[in-house]
Design a protein around this motif. Structure first.
Motif: not given
Length: 189
Positions: A6, A44, A57, A59
């Motif tokens: 992210s 997510r 990984d 969101i």
């Protein structure tokens, strides 16, 4: 080997994600059939690719809005690794994957076996296997083939089917589940 995380988010978006998670620690899908309606404050997606070594990984949705940069990274991650072609992945497919993952209550990321497939890749795979559809939704960016080592094909498929939002195929011999945002249907064992 690339590590996609992210970090592509702006500082403000990242802080917003943490603030949202403080209000609701994780998305709740108490009624799986309605997961697109008020599925929680954040969504997510966690995956890795055994083919490229990449991990994600991410969101990708906060308070009803998709995060453009995060979705762009998901699209890149789910590209056809054989041709390096990127296609926009249908957001409904990403939502089905995330909701199914949440329903199984696991922290392990999905192993992505196949996301977008170029027509050339699909034709090559079709020539080698009867299980590859001529007009596969993979070519439209509307499907993913996924695996979890901590869950059986049956468990993953049941979670995806409970979303009642697309197609779910069980491929027990190959140990993966196909999820797509097409018509609601299921197949395989």
């Amino acid at each position: 080997m690339t590590d996609i995380t992210s970090t592509g988010l702006t500082r403000r978006a990242l802080l917003g994600a943490f603030a949202a998670s403080a209000v609701a620690a994780a998305p709740t899908y108490s009624q799986a059939a309605g997961f697109l309606r008020g599925g929680g404050d954040i969504r997510r997606i966690r995956m890795y690719s055994g083919r490229t070594g990449e991990r994600i990984d991410m969101i990708y949705w906060i308070d009803g809005d998709y995060i453009k940069d995060a979705v762009k990274e998901v699209n890149h991650f789910m590209r056809d690794w054989r041709t390096d072609q990127v296609k926009s992945i249908d957001l409904r497919t990403i939502d089905i994957m995330a909701a199914s993952h949440n329903l199984m209550d696991v922290s392990e990321p999905y192993m992505l076996l196949s996301g977008y497939r170029s027509p050339q890749t699909n034709a090559m795979l079709r020539s080698r296997s009867r299980g590859v559809a001529k007009n596969s939704l993979h070519m439209k960016g509307q499907a993913a083939d996924l695996r979890l080592s901590s869950r059986s094909v049956g468990q993953i498929a049941r979670a995806a089917q409970s979303c009642r939002a697309g197609g779910v195929g069980r491929y027990s011999r190959s140990n993966f589940v196909h999820m797509d945002c097409g018509d609601v249907r299921n197949w395989g064992r």
